[in-house]
Design a protein around this motif. Structure first.
Motif, PDB file in Angstrom:
ATOM      1  N   VAL A 127      78.284  57.388  20.838  1.00  0.00           N
ATOM      2  CA  VAL A 127      79.484  56.635  21.175  1.00  0.00           C
ATOM      3  C   VAL A 127      80.696  57.479  20.816  1.00  0.00           C
ATOM      4  O   VAL A 127      80.596  58.455  20.070  1.00  0.00           O
ATOM      5  CB  VAL A 127      79.537  55.286  20.423  1.00  0.00           C
ATOM      6  CG1 VAL A 127      78.408  54.371  20.875  1.00  0.00           C
ATOM      7  CG2 VAL A 127      79.485  55.494  18.912  1.00  0.00           C
ATOM      8  N   ASP A 128      81.826  57.083  21.341  1.00  0.00           N
ATOM      9  CA  ASP A 128      83.080  57.760  21.046  1.00  0.00           C
ATOM     10  C   ASP A 128      83.788  57.050  19.888  1.00  0.00           C
ATOM     11  O   ASP A 128      83.700  55.817  19.750  1.00  0.00           O
ATOM     12  CB  ASP A 128      83.998  57.759  22.272  1.00  0.00           C
ATOM     13  CG  ASP A 128      83.358  58.480  23.463  1.00  0.00           C
ATOM     14  OD1 ASP A 128      82.386  59.230  23.229  1.00  0.00           O
ATOM     15  OD2 ASP A 128      83.810  58.269  24.595  1.00  0.00           O
ATOM     16  N   GLY A 129      84.483  57.859  19.096  1.00  0.00           N
ATOM     17  CA  GLY A 129      85.238  57.253  18.015  1.00  0.00           C
ATOM     18  C   GLY A 129      85.616  58.268  16.961  1.00  0.00           C
ATOM     19  O   GLY A 129      85.325  59.468  17.059  1.00  0.00           O
ATOM     20  N   LYS A 130      86.265  57.773  15.939  1.00  0.00           N
ATOM     21  CA  LYS A 130      86.732  58.609  14.841  1.00  0.00           C
ATOM     22  C   LYS A 130      85.626  58.733  13.792  1.00  0.00           C
ATOM     23  O   LYS A 130      85.017  57.745  13.393  1.00  0.00           O
ATOM     24  CB  LYS A 130      87.990  57.997  14.227  1.00  0.00           C
ATOM     25  CG  LYS A 130      88.580  58.811  13.079  1.00  0.00           C
ATOM     26  CD  LYS A 130      89.823  58.126  12.533  1.00  0.00           C
ATOM     27  CE  LYS A 130      90.426  58.914  11.387  1.00  0.00           C
ATOM     28  NZ  LYS A 130      91.636  58.252  10.833  1.00  0.00           N
ATOM     29  N   LEU A 131      85.378  59.963  13.357  1.00  0.00           N
ATOM     30  CA  LEU A 131      84.359  60.217  12.342  1.00  0.00           C
ATOM     31  C   LEU A 131      84.950  59.880  10.972  1.00  0.00           C
ATOM     32  O   LEU A 131      85.833  60.583  10.468  1.00  0.00           O
ATOM     33  CB  LEU A 131      83.910  61.678  12.387  1.00  0.00           C
ATOM     34  CG  LEU A 131      82.777  62.077  11.443  1.00  0.00           C
ATOM     35  CD1 LEU A 131      81.509  61.305  11.760  1.00  0.00           C
ATOM     36  CD2 LEU A 131      82.518  63.571  11.519  1.00  0.00           C
ATOM     37  N   LEU A 132      84.443  58.800  10.393  1.00  0.00           N
ATOM     38  CA  LEU A 132      84.993  58.334   9.115  1.00  0.00           C
ATOM     39  C   LEU A 132      84.340  59.027   7.926  1.00  0.00           C
ATOM     40  O   LEU A 132      85.019  59.359   6.957  1.00  0.00           O
ATOM     41  CB  LEU A 132      84.797  56.812   8.986  1.00  0.00           C
ATOM     42  CG  LEU A 132      85.522  55.955  10.018  1.00  0.00           C
ATOM     43  CD1 LEU A 132      85.232  54.486   9.763  1.00  0.00           C
ATOM     44  CD2 LEU A 132      87.019  56.212   9.992  1.00  0.00           C
ATOM     45  N   LYS A 133      83.017  59.256   7.941  1.00  0.00           N
ATOM     46  CA  LYS A 133      82.300  59.813   6.801  1.00  0.00           C
ATOM     47  C   LYS A 133      81.275  60.840   7.274  1.00  0.00           C
ATOM     48  O   LYS A 133      80.720  60.701   8.369  1.00  0.00           O
ATOM     49  CB  LYS A 133      81.585  58.716   6.007  1.00  0.00           C
ATOM     50  CG  LYS A 133      82.497  57.759   5.275  1.00  0.00           C
ATOM     51  CD  LYS A 133      81.664  56.756   4.475  1.00  0.00           C
ATOM     52  CE  LYS A 133      82.556  55.776   3.726  1.00  0.00           C
ATOM     53  NZ  LYS A 133      81.751  54.788   2.941  1.00  0.00           N
TER      54      LYS A 133
END
Length: 479
Positions: free
Chosen positions: A104-110
């Motif tokens: 999926v697309d998104g911001k890598l938090l950890k």
């Protein structure tokens, strides 16, 4: 009438005579020198021809006398099982390699792994911002709840219409239409459940998990970046190192031999270390390619090894040997005992009277250390392993003892010639020569001192008896 001879004519006639006399003398001297040179050359050639014979009768030539036995080392053939190996060159490859990508697309938090860390299957390697996908999941759940409430109302209406139709108070068409609406609503609820499952799966993809157990490589995306499912690089590359695979090649001439051995059972594969001698891991053959490489004429094979100590690494080139069979109770001799001649292979066998005999032998296989003999030798024979320089069929030998490998010097020792004409070590030569030189110098000094004392005493009286002759004094009077 008498004329007085002219003096100038006499001088002219004597000058040619002197020149001719000088030229004849020079010619004779040149001829004599040429003759001497020729005689000297012939004499030198004769001396060279006579010199080897003279040296041959001395102490050096005595070591090459044919009547003396030749010193050799010997060994007795042994009987034991001998494995047969096929050697090849291969490369180490990871048994499984996976590029971990986001779905999926998104911001890598950890980022929950360390570079070079061993991870287990289903471990969470990274987390993506789940806010959007959580909202989609909640929306799908709410839609299903709404449709379920509508379905409950439609089912109640259906019950009423069926009661009216049974008492002829209502039309049957109305009851059938309501029954169709209930079925339609049930299908809508199933679609809502599918949407919920899809949203749940998408929400789960926000946690990037390890698909296999292996070792993580270098991190390809840093925390805080936006990652996409279409990214080629991915988050990290996982490689499975335990067990590990080795791909190697064998000549196409060995195809039938390998297939025949593989049909009988599992084949063992050994992998050597950097020295090419030590076996660092042993595994099994797991696959044979279905075609020969036409560019190299070799067949590819795949082996699987446990790699317990991580001694093998992907991309490493290694030497491989495949065990195809075992020769039971074979006669084995050292490889140095097998010699090659115009008629084939043979070995020198030592008889009871220490006389060697050349016997032809048939060699099945051999390596750097031992050779398998199919025929020609028995376990009661003794074969020569060292000392073939002066050895011939029928020669007498003296068998030495091989107590172990000789200790090698760190550096070669310089050889020097001793006063008796033999070559010795530098230390011995220096010590002996030094003592002799010191004795000679001391004797010379004593001789000079005695000579001077004798001269001084000779003027006043007779010289002393001791050392009188050696110091040059007057000799003793005969009685």
């Amino acid at each position: 009438m008498l004329f007085k001879p002219d003096s100038t004519d006499d001088k002219k006639s004597s000058a040619p005579r002197k020149r001719s006399l000088v030229s004849r003398l020079l010619g004779r001297m040149v001829s004599l020198l040429i003759t001497l040179v020729i005689l000297g050359g012939l004499g030198y050639l004769g001396w060279l021809a006579f010199q080897p014979k003279q040296n041959g009768g001395g102490g050096r030539g005595a070591g090459a006398r044919p009547d003396l036995p030749v010193p050799v080392l010997a060994a007795t053939p042994q009987v034991h099982d001998v494995p047969v190996y096929l050697d090849g060159v291969g490369s180490v490859k990871a048994l499984n390699t996976v590029t971990v990508r986001s779905q999926v697309d998104g911001k890598l938090l950890k980022v929950n792994f360390v570079e070079g860390q061993d991870v287990k299957k289903d471990d969470v390697l990274g987390e993506i911002d789940p806010a959007i996908y959580q909202a989609q999941y909640d929306q799908a759940v709410a839609t299903k709840a709404k449709d379920e409430a509508l379905l409950a109302n439609q089912k109640i209406d259906l019950g009423r219409y069926e009661q009216l139709a049974a008492t002829n108070a209502g039309s049957k068409q109305q009851a059938d239409t309501q029954r169709a609406l209930v079925a339609q609503q049930e299908a809508i609820i199933k679609a809502d459940q599918a949407q919920i499952d899809n949203a749940r799966a998408t929400l789960g993809y926000t946690k990037v998990v390890a698909p296999i157990s292996g070792r993580a490589g270098l991190r390809l995306v840093d925390q805080g970046n936006i990652i996409h499912a279409s990214d080629i690089t991915g988050l990290v590359i996982l490689t499975q190192l335990q067990p590990i695979a080795v791909w190697f090649s064998l000549p196409q001439q060995q195809i039938m031999r390998v297939n025949a051995a593989a049909a009988k059972g599992q084949l063992a594969v050994d992998v050597f270390g950097n020295d090419g001698v030590t076996v660092i891991d042993t595994g099994k053959l797991t696959g044979i390619d279905n075609q020969v490489d036409p560019t190299t004429g070799t067949l590819k094979l795949k082996a699987e090894l446990p790699n317990a100590s991580y001694q093998l690494w992907p991309g490493q080139f290694v030497n491989v040997r495949l065990k195809v069979e075992t020769l039971p109770q074979a006669i084995v001799v050292p490889t140095s005992a097998v010699q090659r001649g115009p008629a084939g292979t043979f070995s020198y066998v030592i008889g009871a009277d220490n006389t060697v005999t050349a016997k032809p032998v048939t060699v099945t296989q051999q390596n750097e250390h031992e050779a398998v003999i199919a025929s020609g030798l028995t376990t009661s024979d003794r074969v020569v392993t060292t000392g073939f320089a002066n050895l011939a069929d029928g020669s007498k030998v003296v068998v030495g003892k091989d107590d172990g490998p000789p200790a090698a010097d760190l550096a070669p020792r310089k050889r020097s010639r001793t006063p008796d004409g033999k070559r010795g070590a530098q230390g011995d030569g220096q010590s002996k020569d030094g003592k002799q030189d010191a004795q000679g110098k001391n004797g010379e000094q004593r001789g000079r001192r005695d000579h001077s004392e004798g001269d001084q005493k000779g003027q006043t009286g007779p010289a002393p008896a001791a050392g009188g002759e050696q110091s040059g004094g007057a000799p003793k009077a005969q009685p």
